[in-house]
Design a protein around this motif. Structure first.
Motif, PDB file in Angstrom:
ATOM      1  N   THR A 194      36.663 -39.539  -1.736  1.00  0.00           N
ATOM      2  CA  THR A 194      36.735 -40.504  -0.631  1.00  0.00           C
ATOM      3  C   THR A 194      36.873 -39.787   0.713  1.00  0.00           C
ATOM      4  O   THR A 194      37.644 -40.189   1.576  1.00  0.00           O
ATOM      5  CB  THR A 194      37.901 -41.501  -0.853  1.00  0.00           C
ATOM      6  OG1 THR A 194      39.074 -40.757  -1.197  1.00  0.00           O
ATOM      7  CG2 THR A 194      37.592 -42.488  -1.944  1.00  0.00           C
ATOM      8  N   GLY A 195      36.117 -38.681   0.869  1.00  0.00           N
ATOM      9  CA  GLY A 195      35.961 -38.067   2.190  1.00  0.00           C
ATOM     10  C   GLY A 195      34.805 -38.781   2.890  1.00  0.00           C
ATOM     11  O   GLY A 195      34.376 -39.870   2.475  1.00  0.00           O
ATOM     12  N   SER A 196      34.254 -38.155   3.940  1.00  0.00           N
ATOM     13  CA  SER A 196      33.152 -38.784   4.694  1.00  0.00           C
ATOM     14  C   SER A 196      32.006 -39.174   3.777  1.00  0.00           C
ATOM     15  O   SER A 196      31.414 -40.251   3.921  1.00  0.00           O
ATOM     16  CB  SER A 196      32.608 -37.801   5.738  1.00  0.00           C
ATOM     17  OG  SER A 196      33.593 -37.475   6.657  1.00  0.00           O
ATOM     18  N   THR A 197      31.679 -38.292   2.817  1.00  0.00           N
ATOM     19  CA  THR A 197      30.537 -38.545   1.938  1.00  0.00           C
ATOM     20  C   THR A 197      30.815 -39.742   1.038  1.00  0.00           C
ATOM     21  O   THR A 197      29.995 -40.663   0.940  1.00  0.00           O
ATOM     22  CB  THR A 197      30.258 -37.294   1.073  1.00  0.00           C
ATOM     23  OG1 THR A 197      30.052 -36.182   1.949  1.00  0.00           O
ATOM     24  CG2 THR A 197      29.043 -37.483   0.193  1.00  0.00           C
ATOM     25  N   ARG A 217      41.797 -40.251  -4.872  1.00  0.00           N
ATOM     26  CA  ARG A 217      43.029 -39.450  -4.949  1.00  0.00           C
ATOM     27  C   ARG A 217      43.727 -39.469  -3.589  1.00  0.00           C
ATOM     28  O   ARG A 217      44.857 -39.915  -3.477  1.00  0.00           O
ATOM     29  CB  ARG A 217      42.707 -38.018  -5.392  1.00  0.00           C
ATOM     30  CG  ARG A 217      43.971 -37.226  -5.696  1.00  0.00           C
ATOM     31  CD  ARG A 217      43.661 -35.983  -6.493  1.00  0.00           C
ATOM     32  NE  ARG A 217      42.828 -35.041  -5.750  1.00  0.00           N
ATOM     33  CZ  ARG A 217      42.360 -33.924  -6.292  1.00  0.00           C
ATOM     34  NH1 ARG A 217      42.604 -33.618  -7.555  1.00  0.00           N
ATOM     35  NH2 ARG A 217      41.604 -33.100  -5.572  1.00  0.00           N
ATOM     36  N   THR A 218      43.030 -39.016  -2.542  1.00  0.00           N
ATOM     37  CA  THR A 218      43.628 -39.053  -1.191  1.00  0.00           C
ATOM     38  C   THR A 218      42.799 -39.972  -0.305  1.00  0.00           C
ATOM     39  O   THR A 218      41.612 -39.718  -0.105  1.00  0.00           O
ATOM     40  CB  THR A 218      43.635 -37.638  -0.567  1.00  0.00           C
ATOM     41  OG1 THR A 218      44.242 -36.734  -1.489  1.00  0.00           O
ATOM     42  CG2 THR A 218      44.387 -37.615   0.748  1.00  0.00           C
ATOM     43  N   ARG A 336      42.421 -34.376   8.667  1.00  0.00           N
ATOM     44  CA  ARG A 336      41.229 -34.328   7.846  1.00  0.00           C
ATOM     45  C   ARG A 336      40.106 -34.774   8.754  1.00  0.00           C
ATOM     46  O   ARG A 336      40.349 -35.541   9.679  1.00  0.00           O
ATOM     47  CB  ARG A 336      41.305 -35.346   6.696  1.00  0.00           C
ATOM     48  CG  ARG A 336      42.117 -34.917   5.505  1.00  0.00           C
ATOM     49  CD  ARG A 336      42.500 -36.115   4.694  1.00  0.00           C
ATOM     50  NE  ARG A 336      41.451 -36.593   3.789  1.00  0.00           N
ATOM     51  CZ  ARG A 336      41.330 -36.197   2.532  1.00  0.00           C
ATOM     52  NH1 ARG A 336      42.162 -35.319   2.028  1.00  0.00           N
ATOM     53  NH2 ARG A 336      40.383 -36.672   1.754  1.00  0.00           N
ATOM     54  N   ARG A 337      38.910 -34.308   8.497  1.00  0.00           N
ATOM     55  CA  ARG A 337      37.796 -34.714   9.342  1.00  0.00           C
ATOM     56  C   ARG A 337      37.765 -36.244   9.455  1.00  0.00           C
ATOM     57  O   ARG A 337      37.663 -36.945   8.444  1.00  0.00           O
ATOM     58  CB  ARG A 337      36.500 -34.224   8.698  1.00  0.00           C
ATOM     59  CG  ARG A 337      35.262 -34.833   9.256  1.00  0.00           C
ATOM     60  CD  ARG A 337      34.573 -33.913  10.187  1.00  0.00           C
ATOM     61  NE  ARG A 337      33.428 -34.580  10.763  1.00  0.00           N
ATOM     62  CZ  ARG A 337      32.676 -34.043  11.695  1.00  0.00           C
ATOM     63  NH1 ARG A 337      32.950 -32.840  12.133  1.00  0.00           N
ATOM     64  NH2 ARG A 337      31.667 -34.674  12.185  1.00  0.00           N
ATOM     65  N   TRP A 501      39.128 -29.214   3.327  1.00  0.00           N
ATOM     66  CA  TRP A 501      38.180 -28.085   3.350  1.00  0.00           C
ATOM     67  C   TRP A 501      38.291 -27.304   4.654  1.00  0.00           C
ATOM     68  O   TRP A 501      37.912 -26.143   4.717  1.00  0.00           O
ATOM     69  CB  TRP A 501      36.750 -28.578   3.096  1.00  0.00           C
ATOM     70  CG  TRP A 501      36.155 -29.518   4.119  1.00  0.00           C
ATOM     71  CD1 TRP A 501      36.193 -30.885   4.115  1.00  0.00           C
ATOM     72  CD2 TRP A 501      35.376 -29.158   5.270  1.00  0.00           C
ATOM     73  NE1 TRP A 501      35.501 -31.398   5.185  1.00  0.00           N
ATOM     74  CE2 TRP A 501      34.978 -30.368   5.912  1.00  0.00           C
ATOM     75  CE3 TRP A 501      34.953 -27.954   5.831  1.00  0.00           C
ATOM     76  CZ2 TRP A 501      34.196 -30.387   7.068  1.00  0.00           C
ATOM     77  CZ3 TRP A 501      34.174 -27.971   6.988  1.00  0.00           C
ATOM     78  CH2 TRP A 501      33.810 -29.180   7.593  1.00  0.00           C
TER      79      TRP A 501
END
Ligand code: NA7
Length: 548
Positions: A194-197, A217-218, A336-337, A501
Motif C-alpha cells: 500500500t505504497g504509491s504503487t 501492513r503499513t 514516507r513518500r 525505501w
C-alpha cells in the motif's frame, strides 16, 4: 596530480566507444543525446526492449506520475517542449511512455541503444584507463567514460513471504507488468503493498474486480491528486512560458514549479492553520509541503498536519474499523513518500473491497489457492505484488562494478552509499552516476536532476579533454566532506523516522540511513556548479598528454 603514461587495451574482441551509458530511462536517454551532440561515439545498454526506464516496466493499471507533467519532462529542448502537448496535469504511464518514445524518435536515440541487454560487470582497466563492460549477450564494450543511469527504482522486490511459487492463480508484479491486457472482471483479486504503487492499483482495480482484498501492513498517507485535463488554452499558455518555468525550476528545492514557503506552521494563529490545511486539501497534490516550511523538521507541526489528514480519512471511509486501520500512525507524515490518489479512500466504501489489516492479522504464507493470514485462508484468482524496490543503490549493486586496485562497489558501499554529489566516487575513476543515492534523488524531480547531472559530467569531460587529462575521481577528503554535509542536513530531518525505501529499511539486511541530499535541488545544483567553477577543486586527475 598523478602522471601516467598512455597505454592501450590488450583486449581484441571488445568494441571500443567513447562513452558507455547504462539505462534508457530519462537520465540515460539524455546522456546518449548529450554525448552524441558532443561528437562522441556513445552506446547505451538497456535491459528493456525500448526506452522509458521505470515507465517502460510499470504498466500496471492506474500507473501515473505524481509530479506535474510540465515539470516531469525535459527542459533541454525548447523544440520538444513546443512539439509535445500534455493532456493531463498528472500524466498516466501510457502518456509518459509515449513522450519518451516521441523524444527517442525525434532525436533518433534508439540507434545508439542496445536493448534487451543487461550489463553483468563493469571493470576499470587502470593501464588502458577505460571501463570494460560485459553484457548478458556476450558483448564486451570498452569506454574511457561510463555513465550509470540505472535509476533509483529499477530492482523490484518481492515480499518476504513463504510460498510465492506455490500460488496457482495469476500472479503479477506491478513493476514487471505484462504487455497484454489483464482482465479483472468477476475475479477475486489480492493486492499486497500500500505504497504509491499499491494505492494506484487499488483505486483502479477495486472498481473492476469481482472482489478486491487489500493486504495492508503499513498504511500510507495519501492526498487528493485533483488531476485535471490540460485544455488547449492552458497548454498554449504553458508553452509560451516554458523558458521562465525551467529557469524557476532550477531555483526550486523540488526541481519543479511547486511553490515553496518560508512560513513555519506555528507562525499562523490556530484558525488560520486549519484554513490553510483545508485549502491545501482542496488544491490537492503536494500543496501541503508548500504550505508550511517546517513540516519535515518540527514534530509538533508534522503531527498537527497528520491529525488533519487522519480526520479526513475518518470522514471519507464509512466503516469505522476500516477507517481506523487506514489512518497511518507511528511515523511522521511525508516521511514516507507522500502518495497522491483519486478517490482511494472512497474505494473502501465499495461493497466488493475488503481491507485486511495485517498489523492485526499477519500474513503467514502464500498457498496454492491464495493467502493465509493468522485468521485463515483467503482464496484468490489473482495476486498482485506492489511491494516496492531495492531502491537507490539496488541497480548499481546488481552487477559487479570494480574500480581502481580491484575495489568493488559492493565493498565500498557495504555500510551504505558514499560518493561526491551522488555523481562521482573515490576509487572509481571516470565512472559517473546520474540521480545517484547521495544527491537529491527521490526527494526532487528526477528529470531535472538527470539533466543537471548529465550536463555536469559533460562539462567535466570537456574540461579534461581541454587539459589532456585521462582519468578523474574525487579525493577521499572531497567525498568525505560531501557525505558529512549530507549527514548534517539529514540529522534533523523527520524522514529518518519512518521505515521506507528512502532509508533502505524495506530490504532485509540492507544498511539503513538517510543518504540522500535533503538540502533541495537548488542547493544541490549550486554545489555542482561551485565544483565546476573552481576548476574541479577536490578532484584528482591523471594526465595523458600536454594540454591542448
Ligand atoms: P513502497 O512505497 O516501498 O511500498 C511497498 C509496499 O509494500 C509497502 O506498503 C510495504 O509495507 C508493502 N510490503 C512489502 N513487503 C510486504 C509484506 N511482506 N507484507 C505486506 N506488505 C508488504 O513501493 P511503491 O512501489 O509503492 O512505491 C515506490 C515509489 O514509486 C514511490 O515512493 C513513488 O516514488 C513511486 P511496509 O511499509 O513494508 O509495511
Amino acid at each position: 596530480m598523478r602522471e601516467e603514461p598512455m597505454s592501450k587495451s590488450n583486449s581484441t574482441q571488445a568494441e571500443r566507444v567513447d562513452v558507455l551509458v547504462v539505462g534508457a530511462g530519462f537520465g540515460g536517454m539524455y546522456a546518449v543525446y548529450k554525448f552524441r551532440e558532443m561528437g562522441k561515439k556513445v552506446v547505451g545498454i538497456e535491459a528493456g526492449s525500448n526506452v522509458g526506464g521505470v515507465w517502460y516496466w510499470n504498466r500496471y493499471p492506474g500507473a501515473r506520475c505524481d509530479l506535474m507533467s510540465v515539470d516531469y519532462s525535459y527542459g533541454f529542448s525548447p523544440e520538444i517542449e513546443q512539439e509535445w502537448t500534455w493532456s493531463e496535469q498528472f500524466a498516466a504511464q501510457p502518456e509518459i511512455l509515449a513522450y519518451a518514445n516521441f523524444v527517442a524518435d525525434r532525436l533518433d536515440l534508439r540507434k545508439d541503444f542496445r536493448f534487451d541487454t543487461r550489463v553483468t560487470s563493469a571493470i576499470w582497466d587502470e593501464e588502458a584507463k577505460l571501463w570494460r563492460a560485459t553484457t548478458d549477450t556476450g558483448a564486451v564494450l570498452e569506454a574511457p567514460y561510463a555513465i550509470m543511469s540505472t535509476g533509483p527504482l529499477s530492482i523490484p522486490k518481492d515480499p518476504d513471504i513463504p510460498g510465492i511459487d506455490r500460488f496457482k492463480g495469476e500472479l503479477y508484479r506491478a513493476q514487471k507488468w505484462p504487455h497484454h491486457d489483464v482482465d479483472f472482471a468477476g475475479k477475486r483479486v489480492g493486492v499486497i503493498g500500500t505504497g504509491s504503487t499499491g494505492i494506484q492499483i487499488i483505486q483502479e482495480v477495486g472498481r473492476k474486480a469481482g472482489e478486491l482484498f487489500v493486504f495492508q501492513r503499513t498504511p500510507s498517507f495519501t492526498l487528493p491528486m485533483r488531476n485535471r485535463e490540460i485544455t488547449p488554452d492552458y497548454a498554449a499558455e504553458m508553452k509560451k512560458h516554458y523558458r521562465q518555468m525551467r529557469a524557476a525550476m532550477k531555483m526550486n528545492p523540488t526541481g519543479g514549479t511547486r511553490p515553496v514557503t518560508s512560513r513555519p506552521y506555528f507562525s499562523l494563529p490556530p484558525d488560520q492553520r486549519i484554513e490553510a490545511m483545508e485549502q491545501a486539501w482542496i488544491n490537492g497534490g503536494h500543496t501541503f509541503l508548500g504550505t508550511f516550511a517546517d513540516l519535515m523538521v518540527n514534530e509538533e507541526a508534522n503531527e498537527a498536519v497528520a491529525d488533519f489528514v487522519r480526520d479526513k480519512i475518518g470522514q471519507i471511509v464509512e466503516d469505522p474499523v476500516a477507517a481506523e486501520a487506514l489512518k497511518p500512525r507511528g511515523y511522521p507524515i511525508f516521511a514516507r513518500r507522500p502518495c497522491l490518489d483519486t478517490e482511494y479512500y472512497e474505494t473502501y466504501n465499495l461493497p466488493n473491497v475488503h481491507l485486511v489489516d495485517c498489523k492485526k492479522d499477519a500474513i503467514v504464507e502464500i498457498t496454492e489457492k491464495g493467502i493465509r493470514t493468522e485468521s485463515g485462508e483467503t482464496e484468490l484468482d489473482m495476486l498482485i505484488f506492489a511491494t516496492g524496490y531495492d531502491a537507490l543503490t539496488g541497480a548499481l549493486l546488481a552487477f559487479d562494478v570494480v574500480g581502481r586496485n580491484g575495489l568493488r562497489l559492493k565493498d565500498k558501499w557495504k555500510d551504505g552509499p558514499v560518493s561526491h554529489l551522488g555523481i562521482t566516487m573515490t576509487g572509481f575513476p571516470n565512472l559517473f552516476a546520474t540521480t545517484g543515492p547521495n544527491g537529491p534523488a527521490a526527494l526532487a524531480n528526477i528529470i531535472t536532476i538527470s539533466e543537471n547531472d548529465v550536463d555536469w559530467i559533460a562539462d567535466l569531460i570537456t574540461h579534461m579533454e581541454a587539459k589532456g587529462l585521462s582519468a578523474v575521481e574525487p579525493t577521499q577528503e572531497t567525498e568525505d566532506a560531501w557525505m558529512t554535509r549530507v549527514a548534517e542536513l539529514a540529522a534533523p530531518s523527520l524522514i529518518r523516522k519512518a521505515n521506507t525505501w528512502w532509508v533502505g529499511s524495506n530490504v532485509k539486511g540492507k544498511p539503513t540511513g538517510l543518504t540522500m541530499f535533503v538540502g533541495g535541488f537548488a542547493k544541490y545544483r549550486e554545489a555542482c556548479e561551485a565544483v565546476a567553477a573552481s576548476g574541479y577543486e577536490g578532484y584528482a586527475f591523471d594526465r595523458v598528454s600536454e594540454p591542448a
